[in-house]
Enzyme design. Sequence first.
Site, PDB file in Angstrom:
ATOM      1  N   LYS A   1     -23.804 -23.616 -13.162  1.00  0.00           N
ATOM      2  CA  LYS A   1     -24.513 -24.484 -14.101  1.00  0.00           C
ATOM      3  C   LYS A   1     -24.825 -25.817 -13.438  1.00  0.00           C
ATOM      4  O   LYS A   1     -24.212 -26.186 -12.455  1.00  0.00           O
ATOM      5  CB  LYS A   1     -23.615 -24.771 -15.319  1.00  0.00           C
ATOM      6  CG  LYS A   1     -23.277 -23.562 -16.142  1.00  0.00           C
ATOM      7  CD  LYS A   1     -22.499 -23.970 -17.383  1.00  0.00           C
ATOM      8  CE  LYS A   1     -21.153 -24.603 -17.074  1.00  0.00           C
ATOM      9  NZ  LYS A   1     -20.422 -25.051 -18.249  1.00  0.00           N
TER      10      LYS A   1
ATOM     11  N   LYS B   1      -6.210 -32.994 -11.234  1.00  0.00           N
ATOM     12  CA  LYS B   1      -6.279 -34.349 -10.675  1.00  0.00           C
ATOM     13  C   LYS B   1      -5.177 -34.558  -9.651  1.00  0.00           C
ATOM     14  O   LYS B   1      -5.382 -35.239  -8.639  1.00  0.00           O
ATOM     15  CB  LYS B   1      -6.148 -35.399 -11.790  1.00  0.00           C
ATOM     16  CG  LYS B   1      -7.385 -35.503 -12.664  1.00  0.00           C
ATOM     17  CD  LYS B   1      -8.542 -36.140 -11.940  1.00  0.00           C
ATOM     18  CE  LYS B   1      -9.736 -36.286 -12.872  1.00  0.00           C
ATOM     19  NZ  LYS B   1     -10.983 -36.557 -12.164  1.00  0.00           N
TER      20      LYS B   1
ATOM     21  N   LYS C   1     -22.407 -32.536 -12.621  1.00  0.00           N
ATOM     22  CA  LYS C   1     -22.379 -33.788 -11.870  1.00  0.00           C
ATOM     23  C   LYS C   1     -21.785 -33.604 -10.480  1.00  0.00           C
ATOM     24  O   LYS C   1     -22.211 -34.206  -9.532  1.00  0.00           O
ATOM     25  CB  LYS C   1     -21.511 -34.794 -12.621  1.00  0.00           C
ATOM     26  CG  LYS C   1     -22.266 -35.498 -13.711  1.00  0.00           C
ATOM     27  CD  LYS C   1     -21.340 -36.424 -14.482  1.00  0.00           C
ATOM     28  CE  LYS C   1     -21.968 -36.734 -15.813  1.00  0.00           C
ATOM     29  NZ  LYS C   1     -21.028 -37.167 -16.812  1.00  0.00           N
TER      30      LYS C   1
END
Length: 332
Positions: free
Chosen positions: A195, A113, A198
């Site tokens: 995979k 982050k 989102k």
Amino acid sequence: MSKEIVVSGIRSTGYLHLGNYFGAMKNYVKMQEDYDCYFFVADYHSLTTHPDPKDLKANVFRVVAENIASGLDPEKVALYAQSDIPEIPELYLLMNMLAYKGELEKVPTFKDKVRTQPDNVNAGLLTYPVLMAADVLIHKAVKVPVGKDQEQHVEMARNFANRFNHRYGDLFPEPQPFNFGSELVKVPSLDGTGKMSKSENGNATLYLADDDDLIRKKVMKAKTDSGPTEPNSEMPDYVQNIFQLMHLVSKPGTVDTYRGMYNDCTIRYGDMKKQLAEDMVAFIAPIRQKAIDLQNDEDGLRKILKAGAEKARESASKTITEARKLIGINYY
Ligand code: TRP
């Protein structure tokens, strides 16, 4: 015999996709039969990335609806919003006194982050694992169904639990990350890379909210080639992926038929994708419709969340009372 306690948090950002369904939700649905389950929408956690206030409620309601549509039964589990349980932030505050800046700064998800949102490195991000520990410990959970990326957070919850027990007396059992091992299926993306997720290419991910035509369009765009030229040749990754998706939603016989055609080089990927598209539509459409119906019944959803919060607070208030007592903050 009392059942083992399970806690898991569901992110409230973004739409749920097929990867979430087979990777997480199906596990929840299975666990609700055998465990004492607490599943919640982690709406406080979502505030670390400053979502628009006007989106918050719809996001939470959608995630709850999509989970129920996927088979979670609010009669069997406590299904609630994290922010409805004031005991969680209280335990979080207490746990913050046992969590060290140095260890929190070393957490890979925090470091990510710092890299991806350098202008919003808030204290909530730093203490994200502490809040997650409070989520889990507030119910004295022993099993925490999470993906690989969250295992370290569960390990930290275990450390904080031990630290508390050591300093103040035994209160918390050790939570362990949990999954159904080999049954945990990977859902490949439609573009042949990695995979479904989102954050990656939205066209390569099938969402539970996608309408029939969008599902068909995405499936038909999946990567293939001109087909095998040698009998029984090895399958390229992207073809394996299509078979894997078919395996998840089509009848076993269908998969076998196409596998046979692959092996004798008569396969036509266009036909195979048409079949997969229809099977995918048949799989997703009822879940999508149920989720829409639930979202249209706001009163119903509110009732579900309220009942879930009541169940969760019953357990949470016991734990927080014990924690306060052990720490010495019981004055009256
Ligand atoms: N951090 C988890 C995720 O990103 C969500 C979460 C929040 C969670 N609190 C939790 C998961 C407690 C398990 C237990 O997916």
